[in-house]
Design an enzyme around this catalytic site. Structure first.
Site, short mmCIF file in Angstrom:
data_model
loop_
_atom_site.label_atom_id
_atom_site.label_comp_id
_atom_site.label_asym_id
_atom_site.label_seq_id
_atom_site.Cartn_x
_atom_site.Cartn_y
_atom_site.Cartn_z
N GLU A 181 -1.16 -48.67 -3.39
CA GLU A 181 -0.33 -49.02 -4.54
C GLU A 181 0.73 -50.07 -4.21
O GLU A 181 1.05 -50.92 -5.04
CB GLU A 181 0.33 -47.75 -5.10
CG GLU A 181 -0.65 -46.72 -5.66
CD GLU A 181 -1.33 -45.88 -4.57
OE1 GLU A 181 -0.91 -45.94 -3.40
OE2 GLU A 181 -2.30 -45.17 -4.90
N ASP A 196 -2.94 -30.16 -11.42
CA ASP A 196 -2.79 -30.84 -10.12
C ASP A 196 -1.49 -30.46 -9.41
O ASP A 196 -1.39 -30.56 -8.19
CB ASP A 196 -2.84 -32.37 -10.30
CG ASP A 196 -4.27 -32.89 -10.33
OD1 ASP A 196 -5.20 -32.09 -10.05
OD2 ASP A 196 -4.47 -34.09 -10.63
#
Lengths: 313, 275
Positions: A58, A117
Site C-alpha cells: 500500500e 474479520d
C-alpha cells in the site's frame, strides 16, 4: 428498517468510478490486491488500461499514485481503510499531500461494520489521521446516493481527498438527485431540543433515533455531516446555538473524528454541552456487522438511548 | 558538452554544494558531493529538459529519491539555468525556494517533493507508468542512496517496475558505502545490490560514478535496454573533492564552518585549475 433499500457504499464507489471513467480519460485507478472487495474491479473491467494492481504494497501504491498525479492524471488509490490510511499514512502525507497532488484516497471496509474479520481490519482511526494532514479534504458519505456524489465531487476538487466507504449494505437515506456540496452539512430533520450530527452509516441510525426520541417528547435536529474537513462550522454553531446540546454519532473512534472536529469547533466558537457517540477509545471485535453495531450502541436503538440519557442528564 | 566541460561543471556543482551548506549552516554535503558527476551528466547530457519549459509534458523526469542530497540537485539546476547561482545561498533559509529537502511546489523544475527515503523511487515508477498510459516517450530517472535501499518500499517499487517491465525507468544508486550511523555493512547491509535488482527483473549496470565515460556508456546501455527497467549502481566516494570530507561518515549531514569552508573551496579551486 427491513423495508428500506440497502446498498454498501463501496458498491456506489465502483459504480461511480466506472461512470466517471467513461467521461474522464485521465482518470487512473490503483488497487492493492483487493479490487474485488473495494469494487475498483468494476472500473478495471471497463477500463483495464487505466487500472493498475499494485499488489499487497500500500505504501508503494500511494507514492505511485503521487507520481501518476504529478504527470497529469486524476488518481484514485484504494484498499481497506486500515491499510490505505494506517499503513500508508506517511506516503499519503509526504508523497501525496505535501505536493498537493490530485490523488483521491478511496478507502473501503472502514469501521466496525467490516464485521467478522475483527479488530485488525476494523479501522476506527482513519478520519482522525486524514484530518491532521494539511490540505486534505475528508468525506464520509452516508449512503449510496451520497457515495456516488462524493466520487464525482472528489474528481472536480483539485487536490488530495480522502473518502471513507463501508463494506456492509446500509439504508439509502437520500433521494436520487439530492444536492450536496463539499464542506456543507445538511439538516435532515429540524428540531429544537438537541442536535445530532452524524455521518456514514450512523446517519440512518440518527434518523431512527430521532423518531424514537419524538415519542419521549424530545425534538431532535439531525444533521448529515459528510465532510469532516473542512467542517461546516457555521451550521454546527447555528444549530448548537438553537438547541444548546450537541451529540455526534460516528462509526469511528470518539478521538479525533467527527466528534473531535465538532468539539474543536464548539469549544472555540460556541461552548455547548457535547456528547460524542462512537467507539470509546478501544479496538473492535469479531461478529456480524449488525451484531457489532448493536453491541457498540451505534444502531438506532443504541443512539436513541444515549441521546435520551444525555438530554435528561 | 565535452568531457573537459563536464568535469568543470561537476567541480562547479561541488562548489555550489559546499557554498549552499555553508550559508545554511546545515545540510548534507557528503552524499551530494558523491553524486556531482551523476547530476552533471543527467542534466547536461542525458536528460531532455529545458529550464524555460519546466512543465513540458514530454520532458524527461528526475526524482531525487535521496532527497537530502538536494544541494547537489540545486547546484546543477543553477548551472543548467533554472535560477541564479546566488540563490544557492538561500538554501534552508525561511522563505527560500530551496527547502532542506526538495519541494516541487516551491521550485519549478523539481518533478517531485522528496526527503522521506524510499518514496521517491515509487513516485518515479508512477511517472514512468504515466508515460506508458499517455503514450509519451519521456524517460524517468531517479537517484537513490545505498543506505536508502534498506527501506522496504524501494523493493516494493522495484518489484512493481520489474513486473510491469517499465523500460522507460532508470534507477541510479549512489553507492558511497556510508550512511548516517556508519558503513553499510556496520548498519544493515543491502549488499549484494546488483544481484538483488536482477532478481527483481532489472537490467543491472555497474559504473564508476565519478567517470563521465563510464556514466555515458552506462546511460546508453540503460536507454537501449528494452523490456525491463535498468539500474545503474555507481561506485562513488562520499564527500568527493573536499579533502577533509572524503569517506568521513560525519560529513553526511553537517555544514562546514568558516575555516573549513575556505579549505573546501580552496580544494575545489585547485581541482578546477587542473581541469
Amino acid at each position: 428498517m427491513s423495508d428500506v433499500k440497502k446498498i454498501a457504499t463501496r458498491e456506489s464507489y465502483g459504480k461511480a468510478l466506472k461512470e466517471m471513467g467513461a467521461k474522464i480519460p485521465n482518470l487512473v485507478v490503483l488497487d492493492a490486491d483487493l479490487a474485488g472487495s473495494t469494487k475498483t474491479a468494476v472500473f478495471r473491467d471497463a477500463f483495464p488500461e487505466r487500472h493498475f494492481n499494485c499488489g499487497i504494497a500500500e505504501g508503494n501504491m500511494m507514492s505511485i499514485a503521487a507520481g501518476l498525479a504529478a504527470a497529469g492524471n486524476i488518481v484514485f488509490a484504494s484498499s481497506f481503510a486500515m491499510f490505505a490510511v494506517c499503513r500508508a499514512y506517511e506516503q499519503i502525507r509526504n508523497s501525496v499531500a505535501y505536493s498537493q497532488l490530485n490523488v483521491k484516497i478511496a478507502a473501503t471496509h472502514a469501521g466496525i461494520s467490516v464485521g467478522e474479520d475483527g479488530a485488525s481490519h476494523q479501522c476506527l482511526e482513519d478520519i482522525a489521521l486524514m484530518r491532521t494532514i494539511p490540505g486534505m479534504t475528508v468525506m464520509c458519505p452516508a449512503d449510496d446516493v451520497e457515495g456516488r456524489w462524493a466520487v464525482k465531487a472528489a474528481i472536480e476538487h483539485e487536490g488530495p481527498v480522502y473518502i471513507r466507504f463501508g463494506r456492509a449494505a446500509v439504508p439509502v437515506v437520500f433521494e436520487e438527485g439530492h444536492q450536496f456540496e463539499i464542506g456543507k452539512g445538511a439538516i435532515l430533520r429540524e428540531g429544537k431540543d438537541v442536535t445530532i450530527i452524524a455521518n456514514g452509516l450512523c446517519v440512518a441510525s440518527a434518523m431512527e433515533a430521532a423518531q424514537m426520541l419524538e415519542k419521549d417528547g424530545i425534538d431532535a435536529e439531525v444533521i448529515n455531516m459528510c465532510t469532516v474537513k473542512p467542517l461546516d462550522d457555521e451550521l454546527v454553531v447555528r444549530s448548537a446555538s438553537k438547541t444548546g446540546k450537541v451529540v455526534t454519532v460516528e462509526e469511528h473512534s470518539i478521538v479525533g473524528g467527527l466528534g473531535g472536529a465538532v468539539a474543536e469547533c464548539l469549544s472555540e466558537k460556541c461552548p455547548t454541552r457535547l456528547c460524542r457517540i462512537g467507539i470509546r477509545d478501544r479496538f473492535g471485535e469479531s461478529a456480524s456487522a449488525a451484531v457489532l453495531l448493536h453491541y457498540f450502541e451505534l444502531d438506532g436503538e443504541g443512539v436513541y438511548r444515549q441521546v435520551r440519557d444525555f438530554v435528561r442528564k | 558538452m565535452d568531457a573537459q566541460a563536464l568535469k568543470k561543471t561537476a567541480n562547479e556543482v561541488r562548489k555550489g554544494i559546499v557554498t549552499a551548506c555553508f550559508y545554511a549552516k546545515a545540510g548534507h554535503p557528503g552524499g551530494a558531493l558523491s553524486s556531482a558527476e551523476i547530476y552533471t551528466y543527467l542534466y547536461m547530457v542525458e536528460m531532455n529538459v529545458n529550464p524555460a519549459r519546466p512543465d513540458d509534458p514530454d520532458r524527461d523526469r528526475f526524482v531525487l529519491s535521496k532527497g537530502h542530497s538536494c544541494p547537489g540537485l540545486y547546484a546543477v539546476m543553477a548551472e543548467k539555468g533554472y535560477f541564479d547561482k546566488e540563490e544557492l545561498k538561500t538554501f534552508r533559509h525561511l522563505g527560500s525556494r530551496l527547502q532542506g529537502h526538495p519541494c516541487m511546489r516551491y521550485l519549478p523544475g523539481l518533478d517531485m517533493s522528496t526527503g522521506s527515503l524510499g518514496q521517491g523511487v515509487s513516485t518515479a515508477v508512477g511517472m514512468a507508468l504515466s508515460a506508458r498510459i499517455q503514450h509519451r516517450d519521456y524517460r524517468t530517472y531517479t537517484l537513490l542512496g545505498d543506505g536508502e535501499l534498506e527501506e522496504g518500499q524501494v523493493w516494493e517499487a522495484a518489484m512493481f517496475a520489474g513486473a510491469k517491465k517499465l523500460d522507460n525507468l532508470c534507477l541510479i544508486i549512489d553507492n558511497n558505502n556510508l550512511q548516517i550511523d556508519g558503513s553499510l555493512e556496520e548498519v544493515n547491509s543491502p549488499y549484494p545490490i546488483g544481484e538483488k535488482f536482477a532478481a527483481f527483473g532489472f537490467h543491472v549496470i555497474h559504473a564508476d560514478g565519478h567517470d563521465f565515460e563510464a556514466l555515458a556508456a552506462a546511460f546508453k546501455e540503460a536507454k537501449e535496454t528494452k523490456g525491463k527497467p535498468s539500474v545503474i549502481v555507481c561506485k562513488t566516494l562520499k564527500g568527493k573533492g573536499v579533502s577533509f570530507m572524503e569517506n568521513v561518515v560525519s560529513w553526511h549531514g553537517k555544514a562546514p564552518d568558516e575555516e573549513q569552508y575556505k579549505i573546501a573551496m580552496a580544494d575545489l579551486e585547485r581541482i578546477g585549475e587542473t581541469l
